[in-house]
Scaffold this motif. Sequence first.
Motif, PDB file in Angstrom:
ATOM      1  N   PHE A 207       7.543   5.004  -3.403  1.00  0.00           N
ATOM      2  CA  PHE A 207       6.444   4.498  -2.600  1.00  0.00           C
ATOM      3  C   PHE A 207       5.931   5.513  -1.513  1.00  0.00           C
ATOM      4  N   LEU A 208       6.861   6.382  -0.748  1.00  0.00           N
ATOM      5  CA  LEU A 208       6.524   7.042   0.082  1.00  0.00           C
ATOM      6  C   LEU A 208       5.919   8.474  -0.440  1.00  0.00           C
ATOM      7  N   PHE A 209       6.463   8.874  -1.563  1.00  0.00           N
ATOM      8  CA  PHE A 209       5.821  10.068  -2.295  1.00  0.00           C
ATOM      9  C   PHE A 209       4.563   9.567  -2.789  1.00  0.00           C
ATOM     10  N   LEU A 210       4.064   8.447  -3.326  1.00  0.00           N
ATOM     11  CA  LEU A 210       2.645   8.060  -3.761  1.00  0.00           C
ATOM     12  C   LEU A 210       1.773   7.831  -2.632  1.00  0.00           C
ATOM     13  N   LEU A 211       2.459   7.351  -1.423  1.00  0.00           N
ATOM     14  CA  LEU A 211       1.604   7.302  -0.232  1.00  0.00           C
ATOM     15  C   LEU A 211       1.469   8.763   0.246  1.00  0.00           C
ATOM     16  N   VAL A 212       2.297   9.454   0.589  1.00  0.00           N
ATOM     17  CA  VAL A 212       1.934  11.026   0.715  1.00  0.00           C
ATOM     18  C   VAL A 212       0.996  11.552  -0.222  1.00  0.00           C
ATOM     19  N   ALA A 213       0.963  11.367  -1.439  1.00  0.00           N
ATOM     20  CA  ALA A 213       0.046  12.068  -2.417  1.00  0.00           C
ATOM     21  C   ALA A 213      -1.306  11.480  -1.988  1.00  0.00           C
ATOM     22  N   ALA A 214      -1.311   9.967  -1.853  1.00  0.00           N
ATOM     23  CA  ALA A 214      -2.656   9.628  -1.601  1.00  0.00           C
ATOM     24  C   ALA A 214      -3.243   9.999  -0.384  1.00  0.00           C
ATOM     25  N   ARG A 215      -2.404  10.350   0.838  1.00  0.00           N
ATOM     26  CA  ARG A 215      -2.931  11.086   1.911  1.00  0.00           C
ATOM     27  C   ARG A 215      -3.289  12.486   1.785  1.00  0.00           C
ATOM     28  N   ALA A 216      -2.866  13.015   0.696  1.00  0.00           N
ATOM     29  CA  ALA A 216      -2.964  14.602   0.499  1.00  0.00           C
ATOM     30  C   ALA A 216      -4.037  14.801  -0.265  1.00  0.00           C
TER      31      ALA A 216
ATOM     32  N   SER B 264      -5.263   3.730   1.363  1.00  0.00           N
ATOM     33  CA  SER B 264      -6.556   4.254   1.850  1.00  0.00           C
ATOM     34  C   SER B 264      -7.021   3.082   2.338  1.00  0.00           C
ATOM     35  N   ASP B 265      -7.905   3.063   3.388  1.00  0.00           N
ATOM     36  CA  ASP B 265      -8.665   1.745   3.635  1.00  0.00           C
ATOM     37  C   ASP B 265      -9.233   1.132   3.097  1.00  0.00           C
ATOM     38  N   SER B 266      -9.993   1.934   2.075  1.00  0.00           N
ATOM     39  CA  SER B 266     -10.779   1.057   1.000  1.00  0.00           C
ATOM     40  C   SER B 266      -9.834   0.374   0.023  1.00  0.00           C
TER      41      SER B 266
ATOM     42  N   TYR C 110      -7.007  11.098  -6.182  1.00  0.00           N
ATOM     43  CA  TYR C 110      -5.613  10.381  -6.303  1.00  0.00           C
ATOM     44  C   TYR C 110      -5.801   9.493  -7.582  1.00  0.00           C
ATOM     45  N   GLY C 111      -7.047   8.909  -7.858  1.00  0.00           N
ATOM     46  CA  GLY C 111      -7.253   8.122  -9.192  1.00  0.00           C
ATOM     47  C   GLY C 111      -6.827   9.126 -10.542  1.00  0.00           C
ATOM     48  N   ILE C 112      -7.277  10.444 -10.359  1.00  0.00           N
ATOM     49  CA  ILE C 112      -6.954  11.256 -11.547  1.00  0.00           C
ATOM     50  C   ILE C 112      -5.565  11.425 -11.533  1.00  0.00           C
ATOM     51  N   PHE C 113      -4.929  11.566 -10.459  1.00  0.00           N
ATOM     52  CA  PHE C 113      -3.259  11.675 -10.346  1.00  0.00           C
ATOM     53  C   PHE C 113      -2.744  10.551 -10.847  1.00  0.00           C
ATOM     54  N   ALA C 114      -3.035   9.562 -10.611  1.00  0.00           N
ATOM     55  CA  ALA C 114      -2.551   8.106 -11.108  1.00  0.00           C
ATOM     56  C   ALA C 114      -2.717   7.929 -12.489  1.00  0.00           C
TER      57      ALA C 114
ATOM     58  N   VAL D  43       4.879  18.113  -1.722  1.00  0.00           N
ATOM     59  CA  VAL D  43       3.664  17.754  -1.231  1.00  0.00           C
ATOM     60  C   VAL D  43       3.052  18.058   0.120  1.00  0.00           C
ATOM     61  N   LEU D  44       4.066  17.665   1.168  1.00  0.00           N
ATOM     62  CA  LEU D  44       3.924  17.997   2.346  1.00  0.00           C
ATOM     63  C   LEU D  44       3.708  19.559   3.033  1.00  0.00           C
ATOM     64  N   ILE D  45       4.474  20.111   1.981  1.00  0.00           N
ATOM     65  CA  ILE D  45       4.351  21.656   2.231  1.00  0.00           C
ATOM     66  C   ILE D  45       3.105  22.301   1.761  1.00  0.00           C
ATOM     67  N   ALA D  46       2.519  21.707   0.491  1.00  0.00           N
ATOM     68  CA  ALA D  46       1.192  22.262  -0.131  1.00  0.00           C
ATOM     69  C   ALA D  46       0.134  21.616   0.517  1.00  0.00           C
TER      70      ALA D  46
END
Length: 422
Positions: free
Chosen positions: A20-29, A320-322, A35-39, A164-167
């Motif tokens: 969950f944290l990984f997906l959250l970090v990916a969404a914020r990045a 995402s707020d949306s 993120y839709g493409i990633f998903a 992800v955080l480093i990138a």
Amino acid sequence: MLKTTLLAALLKLAGICLAFLFLLVAARASTDAEYGIFAAVFSLATILGFAFTGGQHLAVLRFWPAYDEAYGRGYAEAALRWSLLRAVAACMAGSGALALVWLILSFVQPATPLVLQAPLALVAMTLAFALSEVAQAALRAQSAVVTALAGREVLWRCLAISAVLIAGGSSGVSLIWLAAGTLGVVTLAQFANLSARRVKPQILPTCDRQQMTQTSVWLWAGATAGPLGSHSGTIVVALVLGPAAGGAYFAADRIAKLLSIALIAVNQVVAPVLSRDFHAGRVEAVRRVMTLGALMAGGIAVGGGLILAVAGPFALGLFSDSYRAAAPALTLLILGQVGNTLCGPNAMLLNMAGLEKAATFVMGGWSVATPALVWLGATMGGLTGAAAGAAAAMIGWNLNVLWVCHARLRILPWSFRRLRAG
């Protein structure tokens, strides 16, 4: 078994939280569209990853404990080597098929960066997932459940989050590459662990090789059909409603899947137990295991479902707020997951008991029905309609599997009399 199940549940809990944290970090990045493409690519890689195993992640769990019980470790080791070789062959064949599709797309579609890069990232993620799934199953078959789960569920997610955080800011395709690379590192460590556990294998008789070949075909079909129904929703929503909507559905679906943690942990532990007990003729022991598994998974899911229903909008807003607008869809997906866990490890029982053909037919039918129901719901009711279709399909196929378990094996979960007798 209870102690191991609890340890597995804790590791799965850590893994789910880290996922969950990984997906959250990916969404914020990334942006909503990226993120839709990633998903969508991540979901497709999950589906194809199970197909690339050749069904060997289930064949290992099916045959290793049974052969070890009946004939000894050397015989079981021969079966494991047989499965690993066929898993590699399946990965090579699958990669070739994807490469062919990529070449066709490169001629049909304009040579955009997405068309050129996404298929390569998809292949890398799929191969890493497939080989990791087989290695993890081999460790689980040898009762090394904690070792298997620690690498895949905890170490991989920690490495992926760090990457992800480093990138920093990343595109959807870049996120896939980061996930594939870190999973590849963990997979190599898993195979090194398996190599250290090797004993001298015996020669596997021709009749057993034929039996494993025939069984693996059905296990492969079932292993492909199940994820198709479980993970196709994001792809369908992205195609019908767009990448941004696909990302919102993916977030809601992953939040709802938090409820499956207990059932996944139960499946991780009981698969070799069901195989060993059933093929040794200990049917009452199988019934008790099924009841205990359904009781543990169902109880946790009901309580967790109530919590998620209240905290759902907040959790969606973290991505995402949306995404807060997807709260009704999340509620419906939660209902589907609760129904799934209440039915216990039913599909695993069919595979371990030798009814992989029946399991394949059931899951195959519902794997076709699920994307169709999601598509129908999405076209008629947007995200909420898509979630309603997915929830209906999930509950439907579980009830179907329970009926097969009762009709063919006379085994059903939720028998407290059997639990007390054990």
